[in-house]
Design a protein around this motif. Structure first.
Motif, PDB file in Angstrom:
ATOM      1  N   VAL A 267     -19.749 -23.962  -0.160  1.00 45.76           N
ATOM      2  CA  VAL A 267     -19.271 -25.305   0.159  1.00 45.76           C
ATOM      3  C   VAL A 267     -18.192 -25.129   1.211  1.00 45.76           C
ATOM      4  O   VAL A 267     -17.160 -24.482   0.964  1.00 45.76           O
ATOM      5  CB  VAL A 267     -18.698 -26.012  -1.085  1.00 45.76           C
ATOM      6  CG1 VAL A 267     -18.069 -27.338  -0.691  1.00 45.76           C
ATOM      7  CG2 VAL A 267     -19.795 -26.237  -2.116  1.00 45.76           C
ATOM      8  N   ALA A 268     -18.413 -25.660   2.401  1.00 51.51           N
ATOM      9  CA  ALA A 268     -17.532 -25.399   3.540  1.00 51.51           C
ATOM     10  C   ALA A 268     -16.833 -26.663   4.005  1.00 51.51           C
ATOM     11  O   ALA A 268     -17.416 -27.751   4.008  1.00 51.51           O
ATOM     12  CB  ALA A 268     -18.336 -24.800   4.689  1.00 51.51           C
ATOM     13  N   ALA A 269     -15.568 -26.513   4.396  1.00 50.10           N
ATOM     14  CA  ALA A 269     -14.785 -27.629   4.929  1.00 50.10           C
ATOM     15  C   ALA A 269     -13.629 -27.058   5.735  1.00 50.10           C
ATOM     16  O   ALA A 269     -13.337 -25.859   5.675  1.00 50.10           O
ATOM     17  CB  ALA A 269     -14.265 -28.525   3.804  1.00 50.10           C
ATOM     18  N   SER A 270     -12.975 -27.920   6.482  1.00 46.50           N
ATOM     19  CA  SER A 270     -11.784 -27.509   7.223  1.00 46.50           C
ATOM     20  C   SER A 270     -10.627 -27.307   6.255  1.00 46.50           C
ATOM     21  O   SER A 270     -10.698 -27.723   5.091  1.00 46.50           O
ATOM     22  CB  SER A 270     -11.419 -28.593   8.240  1.00 46.50           C
ATOM     23  OG  SER A 270     -11.113 -29.807   7.556  1.00 46.50           O
TER      24      SER A 270
ATOM     25  N   ILE B 205     -14.486 -23.811   7.679  1.00 49.21           N
ATOM     26  CA  ILE B 205     -15.310 -24.020   8.861  1.00 49.21           C
ATOM     27  C   ILE B 205     -14.525 -23.628  10.100  1.00 49.21           C
ATOM     28  O   ILE B 205     -13.321 -23.876  10.194  1.00 49.21           O
ATOM     29  CB  ILE B 205     -15.737 -25.502   8.957  1.00 49.21           C
ATOM     30  CG1 ILE B 205     -16.641 -25.873   7.773  1.00 49.21           C
ATOM     31  CG2 ILE B 205     -16.453 -25.778  10.268  1.00 49.21           C
ATOM     32  CD1 ILE B 205     -16.974 -27.358   7.718  1.00 49.21           C
ATOM     33  N   LYS B 206     -15.200 -22.996  11.047  1.00 48.91           N
ATOM     34  CA  LYS B 206     -14.558 -22.688  12.318  1.00 48.91           C
ATOM     35  C   LYS B 206     -14.192 -23.993  13.034  1.00 48.91           C
ATOM     36  O   LYS B 206     -15.006 -24.929  13.066  1.00 48.91           O
ATOM     37  CB  LYS B 206     -15.504 -21.892  13.215  1.00 48.91           C
ATOM     38  CG  LYS B 206     -15.705 -20.448  12.805  1.00 48.91           C
ATOM     39  CD  LYS B 206     -16.648 -19.772  13.785  1.00 48.91           C
ATOM     40  CE  LYS B 206     -16.880 -18.325  13.387  1.00 48.91           C
ATOM     41  NZ  LYS B 206     -17.849 -17.663  14.293  1.00 48.91           N
TER      42      LYS B 206
ATOM     43  N   PHE C 120     -21.113 -20.914  12.003  1.00 49.42           N
ATOM     44  CA  PHE C 120     -20.442 -22.151  11.617  1.00 49.42           C
ATOM     45  C   PHE C 120     -19.163 -21.880  10.816  1.00 49.42           C
ATOM     46  O   PHE C 120     -18.194 -22.627  10.905  1.00 49.42           O
ATOM     47  CB  PHE C 120     -21.396 -23.007  10.772  1.00 49.42           C
ATOM     48  CG  PHE C 120     -20.978 -24.437  10.604  1.00 49.42           C
ATOM     49  CD1 PHE C 120     -21.316 -25.392  11.541  1.00 49.42           C
ATOM     50  CD2 PHE C 120     -20.236 -24.832   9.501  1.00 49.42           C
ATOM     51  CE1 PHE C 120     -20.928 -26.710  11.387  1.00 49.42           C
ATOM     52  CE2 PHE C 120     -19.846 -26.145   9.339  1.00 49.42           C
ATOM     53  CZ  PHE C 120     -20.194 -27.093  10.287  1.00 49.42           C
ATOM     54  N   LEU C 121     -19.164 -20.801  10.043  1.00 53.98           N
ATOM     55  CA  LEU C 121     -18.067 -20.531   9.115  1.00 53.98           C
ATOM     56  C   LEU C 121     -17.047 -19.571   9.706  1.00 53.98           C
ATOM     57  O   LEU C 121     -17.352 -18.744  10.560  1.00 53.98           O
ATOM     58  CB  LEU C 121     -18.611 -19.955   7.809  1.00 53.98           C
ATOM     59  CG  LEU C 121     -19.652 -20.802   7.075  1.00 53.98           C
ATOM     60  CD1 LEU C 121     -20.115 -20.079   5.835  1.00 53.98           C
ATOM     61  CD2 LEU C 121     -19.070 -22.159   6.715  1.00 53.98           C
ATOM     62  N   GLN C 122     -15.824 -19.661   9.192  1.00 53.58           N
ATOM     63  CA  GLN C 122     -14.762 -18.753   9.588  1.00 53.58           C
ATOM     64  C   GLN C 122     -15.060 -17.361   9.045  1.00 53.58           C
ATOM     65  O   GLN C 122     -15.494 -17.207   7.903  1.00 53.58           O
ATOM     66  CB  GLN C 122     -13.433 -19.244   9.000  1.00 53.58           C
ATOM     67  CG  GLN C 122     -12.197 -18.655   9.664  1.00 53.58           C
ATOM     68  CD  GLN C 122     -11.948 -19.258  11.035  1.00 53.58           C
ATOM     69  OE1 GLN C 122     -12.403 -18.726  12.037  1.00 53.58           O
ATOM     70  NE2 GLN C 122     -11.229 -20.365  11.078  1.00 53.58           N
ATOM     71  N   GLY C 123     -14.846 -16.329   9.852  1.00 53.92           N
ATOM     72  CA  GLY C 123     -15.045 -14.969   9.378  1.00 53.92           C
ATOM     73  C   GLY C 123     -16.407 -14.426   9.749  1.00 53.92           C
ATOM     74  O   GLY C 123     -17.022 -14.826  10.738  1.00 53.92           O
TER      75      GLY C 123
ATOM     76  N   ALA D 284     -21.838 -28.426   3.980  1.00 58.43           N
ATOM     77  CA  ALA D 284     -20.651 -28.663   4.804  1.00 58.43           C
ATOM     78  C   ALA D 284     -20.083 -30.053   4.564  1.00 58.43           C
ATOM     79  O   ALA D 284     -20.820 -31.030   4.398  1.00 58.43           O
ATOM     80  CB  ALA D 284     -20.999 -28.498   6.286  1.00 58.43           C
ATOM     81  N   MET D 285     -18.748 -30.131   4.546  1.00 57.71           N
ATOM     82  CA  MET D 285     -18.031 -31.409   4.456  1.00 57.71           C
ATOM     83  C   MET D 285     -17.405 -31.656   5.826  1.00 57.71           C
ATOM     84  O   MET D 285     -16.475 -30.956   6.233  1.00 57.71           O
ATOM     85  CB  MET D 285     -16.970 -31.320   3.358  1.00 57.71           C
ATOM     86  CG  MET D 285     -17.570 -30.965   1.997  1.00 57.71           C
ATOM     87  SD  MET D 285     -16.358 -30.318   0.811  1.00 57.71           S
ATOM     88  CE  MET D 285     -15.306 -31.765   0.606  1.00 57.71           C
ATOM     89  N   LEU D 286     -17.938 -32.659   6.545  1.00 58.00           N
ATOM     90  CA  LEU D 286     -17.573 -32.883   7.939  1.00 58.00           C
ATOM     91  C   LEU D 286     -16.953 -34.262   8.133  1.00 58.00           C
ATOM     92  O   LEU D 286     -17.198 -35.174   7.345  1.00 58.00           O
ATOM     93  CB  LEU D 286     -18.821 -32.760   8.821  1.00 58.00           C
ATOM     94  CG  LEU D 286     -19.576 -31.430   8.727  1.00 58.00           C
ATOM     95  CD1 LEU D 286     -20.930 -31.545   9.422  1.00 58.00           C
ATOM     96  CD2 LEU D 286     -18.760 -30.312   9.340  1.00 58.00           C
TER      97      LEU D 286
END
Length: 399
Positions: A155-158, A298-299, A313-316, A329-331
Motif C-alpha cells: 500500500v503506497a502513498a506520499s 511513493i517517489k 513508482f516506489l521510493q527505494g 497506490a493512494m494518490l
C-alpha cells in the motif's frame, strides 16, 4: 570487513569460562565450513576468526571443507543468532551476519520450492478443490480490493498520505468483520499512545456506523479485538528479522508492516547485499499461508506521471515492486480527495490503473466521498472510477 566488527571482549572472556557454549559455537563453525555453506564461508570467516582465532578457523576450514553437512540453516538458526548477538550485537557486523543468515534461509526456501507438476493433476477433483480453496480471495475494507494468502502486497502513498490510517482500518476490519487474525507492526512514526489512540478512533467508528451489522452477525467485539496484535517500536529498535521471527510460528492471517523504510537497517557500502528490498526478501521466506502487507512511500516524481506503471513508482529499490503480488497506490484526487488505484495485481483479482474509490481522512477516519473526474470510456463502461454515487445504509460496509 564492516566497521565496528570487533567482537565483544566480555563475551570472549565468558566463552573461555563456559565449555558447553564453546563446544556449541565450535560445532556451528564446523557446519559452516562444510558443503554447502563452505562456498560462502569466506564472507563470514573474519567474524569467526575474531572469536576463535585465525589458526583455529584455518584448521577447521582445511579439515571440513571437503565434507557435507545435512544440517539445514533452520536447524542451526538459533545457535547462529545467539552467536551473533553475543559477540557482535549493536555493530554493523551484526547486520551483516544476520543478513547472511536470512539470505541463506531465503535461498534454501527458493531451492526447496522448485516443483515439477504433471498436467493430469488438473483432472483430480481433490487437487483442484485444494487449489481453489487456497486461492480464495480475502476481501479488503475497500470494495474491489482483495488479497490472496502467501502473497506480498504494497500500500503506497506520499509521506503523510494516510498509509498508517489505511493499515489500521484494514486491521480492525479484518478482525471484526472477517474474523481473521492480524499482527500489525508499527515502527518510527507513531509511539504507543498515538497508535492506540488512532486505533481507538477507528474502532469507535466501526462500532457506531455498523452497529446493526454487528448485532445481526452477533459479533463479540471483545473476542474480535483479541485477534489483533499490535507491536509498536521506536525506529531501529525492531528489525525485519524480529518481525519474521515473531510471525513465523504465529497463527495469523495478515501481517501488516508500517512501513518498509523503517525496517531497513542503517548501513554503509561495506555491508553487502544491502537493498531497500531486504524486508521483502526476508518476509518472502515466511509468507506461506499469510497475507503480507507493507506500507511504502511513493517517489515524488511519480505524482507527475499520467501513466500508472508500477516499476519505478516506489521510493527505494525497484526490486520490491517486482516481488510484490499487488501494489495499491493512494494518490491525490479532485477536490482535495485521495483516490485509490491498483498499479499491479499479479493474480487478476482487481481492476488495474483505474480509480477504485475516492476518500478523505478526517479525525483519523477514512470516509468515501463522491467526486467526478475525467476518465476514459473503457473505465466508465467497466464501472470503475467516475461518480461514486452510492447510497449506503447502516449494516453495509461502504468500501
Amino acid at each position: 570487513m564492516p566497521k565496528g566488527s570487533n567482537a565483544n571482549q566480555k563475551a570472549l572472556k565468558k566463552l573461555d569460562e563456559s565449555p558447553f557454549k564453546h563446544i556449541e559455537y565450535h560445532n556451528l563453525l564446523v557446519i559452516l565450513c562444510r558443503i554447502p555453506y563452505v562456498e560462502k564461508f569466506d564472507k563470514i570467516r573474519p567474524f569467526f576468526e575474531e572469536v576463535f582465532g585465525k589458526a583455529t578457523v584455518e584448521t577447521m576450514y582445511i579439515t571440513n571443507r571437503a565434507y557435507e553437512t545435512h544440517f539445514k540453516i533452520e536447524a542451526i538458526k538459533s545457535v547462529y543468532i545467539n552467536f551473533v548477538r553475543e559477540f557482535f550485537e549493536g555493530s554493523d557486523a551484526y547486520v551483516f551476519l544476520i543478513d547472511y543468515l536470512y539470505k541463506e534461509l531465503y535461498n534454501t526456501k527458493v531451492q526447496n520450492d522448485i516443483k515439477t507438476l504433471t498436467g493430469d493433476l488438473l483432472l483430480s477433483r481433490e487437487y483442484v478443490d485444494e487449489i481453489i480453496k487456497s486461492r480464495r480471495p480475502l476481501p479488503s475494507f475497500v470494495n474491489k480490493i482483495s488479497y490472496l494468502r502467501s502473497t506480498i502486497n504494497i500500500v503506497a502513498a506520499s509521506p503523510g498520505g494516510g498509509k498508517s490510517i489505511y493499515l489500521m482500518h484494514e486491521a480492525l476490519y479484518q478482525v471484526i468483520f472477517n474474523a481473521y487474525n492480524v499482527h500489525l507492526f508499527i515502527s518510527g512514526d507513531l509511539d504507543e499512545s498515538a497508535a492506540m489512540a488512532r486505533l481507538l478512533e477507528i474502532k469507535e467508528y466501526y462500532l457506531n456506523a455498523y452497529s446493526k451489522l454487528i448485532a445481526q452477525k452477533n459479533i463479540d467485539i471483545r473476542h474480535a479485538l483479541n485477534r489483533l496484535k499490535v507491536t509498536v517500536s521506536p525506529y531501529k529498535q525492531i528489525t525485519i528479522y524480529d518481525v519474521a521471527r515473531i510471525t513465523k510460528s504465529e497463527n495469523v492471517d495478515f501481517v501488516m508492516i508500517d512501513y518498509d523504510d523503517k525496517f531497513v537497517d542503517d548501513t554503509n557500502e561495506d555491508i553487502m547485499y544491502y537493498t531497500a528490498a531486504k524486508p521483502y526478501e526476508v518476509m518472502d521466506a515466511y509468507k506461506e499461508g499469510k497475507v503480507i502487507i507493507f506500507a511504502s512511500q511513493i517517489k515524488p516524481a511519480s505524482f507527475r506521471s499520467k501513466n500508472y506503471v508500477p516499476v519505478g513508482f516506489l521510493q527505494g529499490s525497484s526490486r520490491k515492486e517486482h516481488m510484490a503480488d499487488s501494489i495499491i497506490a493512494m494518490l491525490p484526487g479532485p477536490n482535495k480527495s485521495t483516490k485509490i488505484v491498483v498499479l499491479k495485481d499479479r493474480h487478476g483479482l482487481m481492476p488495474i490503473s483505474q480509480t477504485i474509490m475516492h476518500f478523505k481522512i478526517q479525525n483519523g477516519i477514512i470516509t468515501e466521498v463522491e467526486v467526478k473526474e475525467e476518465i476514459d470510456s473503457n473505465a466508465k463502461s467497466n464501472g470503475y472510477g467516475g461518480d461514486n454515487s452510492y447510497d449506503y445504509q447502516d449494516g453495509e460496509i461502504p468500501f
